[in-house]
Write a protein that holds these residues in place. Structure first.
Motif, mmCIF file in Angstrom:
data_model
loop_
_atom_site.group_PDB
_atom_site.id
_atom_site.type_symbol
_atom_site.label_atom_id
_atom_site.label_comp_id
_atom_site.label_asym_id
_atom_site.label_seq_id
_atom_site.Cartn_x
_atom_site.Cartn_y
_atom_site.Cartn_z
ATOM 1 N N ARG A 112 -4.849 10.624 -2.426
ATOM 2 C CA ARG A 112 -5.584 11.214 -1.253
ATOM 3 C C ARG A 112 -5.314 10.466 -0.167
ATOM 4 O O ARG A 112 -5.376 9.144 -0.655
ATOM 5 C CB ARG A 112 -6.851 11.551 -1.744
ATOM 6 C CG ARG A 112 -7.329 12.586 -2.890
ATOM 7 C CD ARG A 112 -8.898 12.806 -2.727
ATOM 8 N NE ARG A 112 -9.606 11.776 -3.295
ATOM 9 C CZ ARG A 112 -10.859 11.529 -2.792
ATOM 10 N NH1 ARG A 112 -11.370 12.412 -1.916
ATOM 11 N NH2 ARG A 112 -11.554 10.395 -3.127
ATOM 12 N N MET A 166 -9.488 4.683 6.609
ATOM 13 C CA MET A 166 -9.758 3.320 5.772
ATOM 14 C C MET A 166 -9.705 2.166 6.787
ATOM 15 O O MET A 166 -9.238 2.224 7.782
ATOM 16 C CB MET A 166 -8.831 2.900 4.878
ATOM 17 C CG MET A 166 -8.594 1.975 4.030
ATOM 18 S SD MET A 166 -7.396 1.167 3.108
ATOM 19 C CE MET A 166 -6.354 0.750 4.447
ATOM 20 N N GLN A 224 -15.174 2.041 -6.890
ATOM 21 C CA GLN A 224 -15.520 3.488 -7.470
ATOM 22 C C GLN A 224 -17.034 3.623 -6.958
ATOM 23 O O GLN A 224 -17.573 4.759 -7.711
ATOM 24 C CB GLN A 224 -15.783 3.279 -9.098
ATOM 25 C CG GLN A 224 -14.248 2.950 -9.588
ATOM 26 C CD GLN A 224 -13.041 3.922 -8.930
ATOM 27 O OE1 GLN A 224 -13.354 5.079 -9.289
ATOM 28 N NE2 GLN A 224 -12.101 3.430 -8.753
ATOM 29 N N SER A 277 -6.149 6.823 -1.553
ATOM 30 C CA SER A 277 -6.955 6.568 -2.691
ATOM 31 C C SER A 277 -6.363 7.344 -3.944
ATOM 32 O O SER A 277 -5.930 8.487 -3.733
ATOM 33 C CB SER A 277 -8.276 7.495 -2.215
ATOM 34 O OG SER A 277 -9.261 7.303 -3.431
ATOM 35 N N TYR A 278 -6.364 6.373 -5.033
ATOM 36 C CA TYR A 278 -6.173 7.259 -6.234
ATOM 37 C C TYR A 278 -6.710 6.406 -7.490
ATOM 38 O O TYR A 278 -7.375 5.092 -7.088
ATOM 39 C CB TYR A 278 -4.607 6.980 -6.324
ATOM 40 C CG TYR A 278 -4.162 5.750 -5.890
ATOM 41 C CD1 TYR A 278 -4.142 4.372 -6.440
ATOM 42 C CD2 TYR A 278 -3.497 5.543 -4.650
ATOM 43 C CE1 TYR A 278 -3.480 3.118 -6.082
ATOM 44 C CE2 TYR A 278 -3.113 4.448 -4.075
ATOM 45 C CZ TYR A 278 -3.065 3.382 -4.769
ATOM 46 O OH TYR A 278 -2.375 2.089 -4.212
ATOM 47 N N THR A 279 -6.698 6.971 -8.577
ATOM 48 C CA THR A 279 -7.458 6.295 -9.624
ATOM 49 C C THR A 279 -6.729 5.018 -10.118
ATOM 50 O O THR A 279 -7.540 4.040 -10.572
ATOM 51 C CB THR A 279 -7.615 7.198 -10.756
ATOM 52 O OG1 THR A 279 -8.257 8.620 -10.384
ATOM 53 C CG2 THR A 279 -8.319 6.806 -11.978
ATOM 54 N N THR A 283 0.755 -1.087 0.187
ATOM 55 C CA THR A 283 -0.027 0.061 0.135
ATOM 56 C C THR A 283 0.721 1.115 0.082
ATOM 57 O O THR A 283 0.513 2.221 -0.842
ATOM 58 C CB THR A 283 -0.878 -0.162 1.199
ATOM 59 O OG1 THR A 283 -1.757 -1.099 1.253
ATOM 60 C CG2 THR A 283 -1.731 1.315 1.352
ATOM 61 N N GLU A 333 -4.844 1.384 -10.607
ATOM 62 C CA GLU A 333 -5.020 0.246 -9.764
ATOM 63 C C GLU A 333 -3.856 -0.620 -9.922
ATOM 64 O O GLU A 333 -3.104 -0.613 -11.148
ATOM 65 C CB GLU A 333 -6.254 -0.819 -10.383
ATOM 66 C CG GLU A 333 -6.168 -2.018 -9.540
ATOM 67 C CD GLU A 333 -7.458 -2.980 -10.057
ATOM 68 O OE1 GLU A 333 -7.557 -4.150 -9.440
ATOM 69 O OE2 GLU A 333 -7.524 -2.885 -11.303
ATOM 70 N N ASP A 377 -12.222 -0.467 2.724
ATOM 71 C CA ASP A 377 -13.228 0.565 2.522
ATOM 72 C C ASP A 377 -12.720 1.832 3.314
ATOM 73 O O ASP A 377 -12.244 1.932 4.030
ATOM 74 C CB ASP A 377 -14.519 0.125 3.440
ATOM 75 C CG ASP A 377 -15.207 -0.933 2.921
ATOM 76 O OD1 ASP A 377 -15.207 -1.123 1.599
ATOM 77 O OD2 ASP A 377 -16.135 -1.572 3.237
ATOM 78 N N PHE A 378 -12.899 2.952 2.404
ATOM 79 C CA PHE A 378 -12.725 4.329 2.932
ATOM 80 C C PHE A 378 -13.709 4.888 3.374
ATOM 81 O O PHE A 378 -14.917 4.973 2.867
ATOM 82 C CB PHE A 378 -11.982 5.156 1.508
ATOM 83 C CG PHE A 378 -10.702 4.676 0.885
ATOM 84 C CD1 PHE A 378 -9.509 4.965 1.613
ATOM 85 C CD2 PHE A 378 -10.750 3.955 -0.199
ATOM 86 C CE1 PHE A 378 -8.191 4.591 1.141
ATOM 87 C CE2 PHE A 378 -9.661 3.555 -0.784
ATOM 88 C CZ PHE A 378 -8.317 3.818 0.070
ATOM 89 N N LEU A 382 -16.348 4.575 0.488
ATOM 90 C CA LEU A 382 -15.995 4.493 -0.905
ATOM 91 C C LEU A 382 -15.417 3.076 -0.919
ATOM 92 O O LEU A 382 -14.423 2.656 -0.458
ATOM 93 C CB LEU A 382 -15.008 5.443 -1.360
ATOM 94 C CG LEU A 382 -14.422 5.405 -2.803
ATOM 95 C CD1 LEU A 382 -15.492 5.594 -3.685
ATOM 96 C CD2 LEU A 382 -13.228 6.175 -2.828
ATOM 97 N N ARG A 383 -16.017 2.169 -1.705
ATOM 98 C CA ARG A 383 -15.313 1.000 -2.164
ATOM 99 C C ARG A 383 -15.465 0.743 -3.713
ATOM 100 O O ARG A 383 -16.396 0.700 -4.397
ATOM 101 C CB ARG A 383 -16.743 -0.241 -1.460
ATOM 102 C CG ARG A 383 -16.101 -1.702 -1.831
ATOM 103 C CD ARG A 383 -17.185 -2.592 -1.138
ATOM 104 N NE ARG A 383 -17.463 -2.214 0.338
ATOM 105 C CZ ARG A 383 -18.495 -2.869 0.940
ATOM 106 N NH1 ARG A 383 -19.565 -3.625 0.306
ATOM 107 N NH2 ARG A 383 -18.492 -2.636 2.300
#
Length: 349
Positions: free
Chosen positions: A138, A142, A197, A227-229, A123, A231, A160-161, A194-195
């Motif tokens: 970001r 979590m 998308q 969190s980032y776009t 991570t 994967e 989960d965020f 947030l799970r």
């Protein structure tokens, strides 16, 4: 045979028996020995070891290798000759068992600890590498664990965020905990999470803490996640536990998402514990990992600056690169790949 000769012979036999018994008896030590290398720019079962989706990726040219240490297993024993050999051998070491393995630790607990450390290393590596490559990252509260017998089971999952508590945004895990605890025991709490998308609203009935009956809990633990776009997936052997590969994982991820090839044609090995901000802290077993790097053909070895003292008396043909953070490592390897061995490249004095 005289009585004196007989006595001497019997004494010699008993001495030999006792010497063998002592030599074969378990000692309170474990040994470190050179382990294996893993080329993080390579593949495992047909897939890249470091796989990134959602941003452009680029082919690798050199090698970025994570070196490991072979340690006496928890249920293994070490004899006195093995301790002496580990003490005198250049590429081995012996440490007290209680220093490496906490007292009353079970094999299952040890395996779970190593898995958690490896997950944290992955991570932190992904977040640090993407941030260094200019990708927006970001930091968000979590879910770290969910108790199997707690009120959140089947409602929340690790990863989960937590964006808000009762529709009020919360920026840190401490703020989330405080918002939950500021209510009567048994009162429900609604978390916006947030799970993947998808944003979800999850309502949980709190229960009392086992240690503080007047404090409401939701049945899990929190940490600060990222969190980032894109994967980022690491296809690593799950038996490879621990967090000391974090720095090398981050370098391999950065190499994948940046053009030009970070290490050029170099074979780079190394070690280092990495946090989510990109800071590098000391790693264990550096002497053994250095031996692995030499054996497996590396020409550069990256290590935390705090570990330089550990190899001060260990001669090596490898170019040592000491770093305090991920940016240091990137700058140094970029310079070495370009043929510049000065300036940004800090060694071990």
């Amino acid at each position: 045979m005289t009585q004196q000769t007989w006595t001497a012979a019997v004494s010699a036999v008993w001495f030999l028996v006792l010497a063998i018994a002592i030599a074969l008896s378990p000692t309170p030590f474990v040994t470190y020995a050179p382990g294996t290398s893993h080329d993080l720019l390579g593949t495992a079962e047909g897939a890249p070891i470091v796989e990134v989706d959602g941003v452009p990726t680029y082919p690798a040219t050199g090698k970025i290798m994570a070196a490991t240490v072979s340690v006496t297993p928890l249920d293994g024993t070490v004899t006195l000759p093995e301790v002496l050999y580990a003490h005198w051998a250049r590429d081995r070491d012996a440490v007290l068992r209680e220093w490496h393995y906490p007292t009353r630790t079970t094999i299952a607990e040890l395996r779970e600890r190593d898995v958690q450390r490896l997950a944290a290393a992955q991570t932190n590596a992904a977040a640090s590498a993407l941030r260094a490559a200019g990708v927006e990252v970001r930091q968000i509260p979590m879910v770290q664990t969910v108790a199997q017998a707690g009120p959140a089971v089947n409602l929340l999952v690790p990863g989960d965020f937590v964006l808000a508590v009762d529709n009020v945004p919360r920026a840190t895990d401490a703020e989330v905990r405080a918002a939950i605890e500021n209510r009567p025991v048994g009162a429900p709490v609604t978390l916006t999470v947030l799970r993947g998308q998808e944003n979800l609203s999850v309502t949980i009935d709190t229960t009392s803490s086992n240690t503080s009956p007047t404090v409401p809990v939701w049945g899990g633990t929190l940490t600060m996640g990222f969190s980032y776009t894109p994967e980022v997936i690491f296809h690593l052997d799950p038996t490879i536990g621990g967090g000391s590969g974090g720095l090398m994982l981050a370098l391999a991820t950065f190499d994948r998402v940046t053009d030009g090839g970070l290490v050029g044609d170099l074979s780079v090995s190394g070690t280092g514990v990495l946090d989510g901000a990109g800071n590098v802290s000391r790693s264990s077993g550096v002497v053994e990992k250095l031996a692995v790097a030499e054996r497996d053909g590396a020409s550069v070895f990256v290590l935390p600056a705090a570990n330089c003292a550990d190899i001060a008396d260990t001669p090596t043909p490898l170019r040592l690169v000491s770093v305090a953070n991920l940016d240091d490592a990137i700058a140094a390897l970029d310079a070495l790949a370009a043929g510049d061995d000065t300036g940004a490249v800090e060694g071990c004095a």
